[in-house]
Design a protein around this motif. Structure first.
Motif, mmCIF file in Angstrom:
data_model
loop_
_atom_site.group_PDB
_atom_site.id
_atom_site.type_symbol
_atom_site.label_atom_id
_atom_site.label_comp_id
_atom_site.label_asym_id
_atom_site.label_seq_id
_atom_site.Cartn_x
_atom_site.Cartn_y
_atom_site.Cartn_z
ATOM 1 N N UNK A 1 0.833 -1.208 0.000
ATOM 2 C CA UNK A 1 0.000 0.000 0.000
ATOM 3 C C UNK A 1 0.868 1.258 0.000
ATOM 4 N N UNK A 2 2.046 1.187 0.579
ATOM 5 C CA UNK A 2 2.952 2.335 0.510
ATOM 6 C C UNK A 2 3.413 2.566 -0.929
ATOM 7 N N UNK A 3 3.682 1.476 -1.637
ATOM 8 C CA UNK A 3 4.033 1.615 -3.054
ATOM 9 C C UNK A 3 2.857 2.174 -3.839
ATOM 10 N N UNK A 4 1.649 1.733 -3.507
ATOM 11 C CA UNK A 4 0.451 2.218 -4.199
ATOM 12 C C UNK A 4 0.285 3.721 -3.997
ATOM 13 N N UNK A 5 0.498 4.167 -2.784
ATOM 14 C CA UNK A 5 0.395 5.598 -2.510
ATOM 15 C C UNK A 5 1.401 6.405 -3.306
ATOM 16 N N UNK A 6 2.625 5.908 -3.375
ATOM 17 C CA UNK A 6 3.661 6.593 -4.146
ATOM 18 C C UNK A 6 3.339 6.563 -5.636
ATOM 19 N N UNK A 7 2.808 5.432 -6.092
ATOM 20 C CA UNK A 7 2.424 5.304 -7.502
ATOM 21 C C UNK A 7 1.355 6.334 -7.857
ATOM 22 N N UNK A 8 0.396 6.516 -6.959
ATOM 23 C CA UNK A 8 -0.681 7.481 -7.205
ATOM 24 C C UNK A 8 -0.138 8.906 -7.227
ATOM 25 N N UNK A 9 0.740 9.231 -6.283
ATOM 26 C CA UNK A 9 1.319 10.574 -6.248
ATOM 27 C C UNK A 9 2.141 10.845 -7.502
ATOM 28 N N UNK A 10 2.898 9.851 -7.941
ATOM 29 C CA UNK A 10 3.704 10.010 -9.156
ATOM 30 C C UNK A 10 2.811 10.223 -10.378
ATOM 31 N N UNK A 11 1.705 9.472 -10.436
ATOM 32 C CA UNK A 11 0.793 9.584 -11.572
ATOM 33 C C UNK A 11 0.144 10.960 -11.631
ATOM 34 N N UNK A 12 -0.118 11.546 -10.461
ATOM 35 C CA UNK A 12 -0.814 12.832 -10.408
ATOM 36 C C UNK A 12 0.130 14.031 -10.452
ATOM 37 N N UNK A 13 1.418 13.768 -10.386
ATOM 38 C CA UNK A 13 2.393 14.858 -10.248
ATOM 39 C C UNK A 13 2.356 15.854 -11.400
ATOM 40 N N UNK A 14 2.027 15.380 -12.598
ATOM 41 C CA UNK A 14 2.040 16.275 -13.750
ATOM 42 C C UNK A 14 0.697 16.888 -14.078
ATOM 43 N N UNK A 15 -0.281 16.750 -13.197
ATOM 44 C CA UNK A 15 -1.626 17.275 -13.460
ATOM 45 C C UNK A 15 -1.606 18.795 -13.604
ATOM 46 N N UNK A 16 -2.491 19.293 -14.451
ATOM 47 C CA UNK A 16 -2.536 20.736 -14.696
ATOM 48 C C UNK A 16 -3.655 21.425 -13.930
ATOM 49 N N UNK A 17 -4.687 20.669 -13.507
ATOM 50 C CA UNK A 17 -5.771 21.239 -12.713
ATOM 51 C C UNK A 17 -6.015 20.378 -11.487
ATOM 52 N N UNK A 18 -6.727 20.929 -10.517
ATOM 53 C CA UNK A 18 -7.063 20.165 -9.319
ATOM 54 C C UNK A 18 -7.929 18.964 -9.682
ATOM 55 N N UNK B 1 -6.938 15.092 -8.849
ATOM 56 C CA UNK B 1 -7.744 14.173 -8.042
ATOM 57 C C UNK B 1 -8.140 12.936 -8.845
ATOM 58 N N UNK B 2 -8.454 13.129 -10.124
ATOM 59 C CA UNK B 2 -8.833 11.981 -10.949
ATOM 60 C C UNK B 2 -7.673 11.009 -11.131
ATOM 61 N N UNK B 3 -6.475 11.545 -11.336
ATOM 62 C CA UNK B 3 -5.305 10.686 -11.492
ATOM 63 C C UNK B 3 -4.971 9.977 -10.181
ATOM 64 N N UNK B 4 -5.101 10.696 -9.084
ATOM 65 C CA UNK B 4 -4.802 10.130 -7.772
ATOM 66 C C UNK B 4 -5.756 8.982 -7.455
ATOM 67 N N UNK B 5 -7.046 9.276 -7.541
ATOM 68 C CA UNK B 5 -8.057 8.269 -7.209
ATOM 69 C C UNK B 5 -8.085 7.163 -8.263
ATOM 70 N N UNK B 6 -7.950 7.543 -9.534
ATOM 71 C CA UNK B 6 -7.974 6.557 -10.602
ATOM 72 C C UNK B 6 -6.863 5.541 -10.475
ATOM 73 N N UNK B 7 -5.705 5.974 -10.008
ATOM 74 C CA UNK B 7 -4.594 5.041 -9.810
ATOM 75 C C UNK B 7 -4.870 4.111 -8.641
ATOM 76 N N UNK B 8 -5.370 4.658 -7.534
ATOM 77 C CA UNK B 8 -5.620 3.844 -6.339
ATOM 78 C C UNK B 8 -6.761 2.853 -6.531
ATOM 79 N N UNK B 9 -7.742 3.216 -7.366
ATOM 80 C CA UNK B 9 -8.873 2.317 -7.620
ATOM 81 C C UNK B 9 -8.686 1.511 -8.901
ATOM 82 N N UNK B 10 -7.613 1.806 -9.631
ATOM 83 C CA UNK B 10 -7.332 1.110 -10.872
ATOM 84 C C UNK B 10 -6.092 0.249 -10.768
#
Length: 207
Positions: free
Chosen positions: A69-86, A90-99
């Motif tokens: 789960x720690x890796x999952x959290x880091x994976x989600x943060x990495x996926x969302x790092x390049x987002x241009x809007x809030x 959030x979609x990248x963060x949640x989408x990674x954790x639920x996907x």
């Protein structure tokens, strides 16, 4: 230490690593019902070595779940790092954790339920949750600073609320399987409803 002693310790570290790697792959695929014998066969080890290094299969399972789960959290943060809007963040963060990372999160929810009857393993879960919340605070703070978004509660409370909502959705998804009724957009809305992010903030650019 003698050469043979160093070799023995190195061999022991490698065996432990092999067991942990094999257990991670098998637990993620099959859950905690995987027999020790199957883990050992995949790692080229013996069942008594699981007992030697972890004391029980349950402790091995919880350690694997915490690391996952720690890796999952880091994976989600990495996926969302390049987002241009809030909203995109959030979609990248949640989408990674639920996907892609969902099996790891599911594993941790199983571990949390397991420690209800194995209180000797509770500290592993507590420490992992503390790390997740701290990382969540840091990630949320970085987003706040970049958008000017004001929270309704302390950032520590919001980070805990976020992960509690994620775990709740993952449990529902696990229990209902194909009948899980949330789209990504709905899952984002459910999780961030508690954070009360207004539409004007969701569409705000992250500088």
């Amino acid at each position: 230490m003698t050469e043979s002693g160093r070799a023995s310790r190195a061999s022991g570290r490698q065996t432990r690593k092999s067991l942990f790697t094999a257990a991670t792959e098998l637990f993620l695929e099959h859950g905690d019902a995987v027999p020790i014998a199957q883990i050992c066969a995949a790692a080229g080890a013996h069942p008594n070595q699981v007992t030697y290094y972890w004391g029980s299969k349950e402790r091995l399972f919880v350690e694997v779940a915490c690391a996952a789960v720690l890796r999952a959290g880091q994976q989600a943060e990495d996926a969302a790092a390049g987002a241009e809007t809030v909203r995109e963040y959030t979609e990248l963060l949640v989408g990674t954790l639920l996907g892609p990372a969902a099996p790891s999160v599911e594993l941790f929810t199983s571990a949390m339920l397991l420690v209800a009857r194995r209180t000797d393993l509770r500290e592993l879960i507590t420490d992992t949750l503390r790390t997740l919340h701290t990382r969540g605070e840091d990630a949320l703070l970085r987003t706040l600073v970049r958008t000017g978004w004001t929270l309704r509660a302390g950032i520590d409370v919001e980070a805990k609320a976020f992960w509690s909502a994620v775990f709740g959705l993952v449990i529902q998804k696990t229990a209902t399987g194909e009948s899980f009724g949330y789209s990504l957009e709905e899952a984002v809305a459910v999780i961030f409803a508690n954070l009360q992010i207004p539409e004007t903030v969701l569409s705000r650019a992250i500088d």
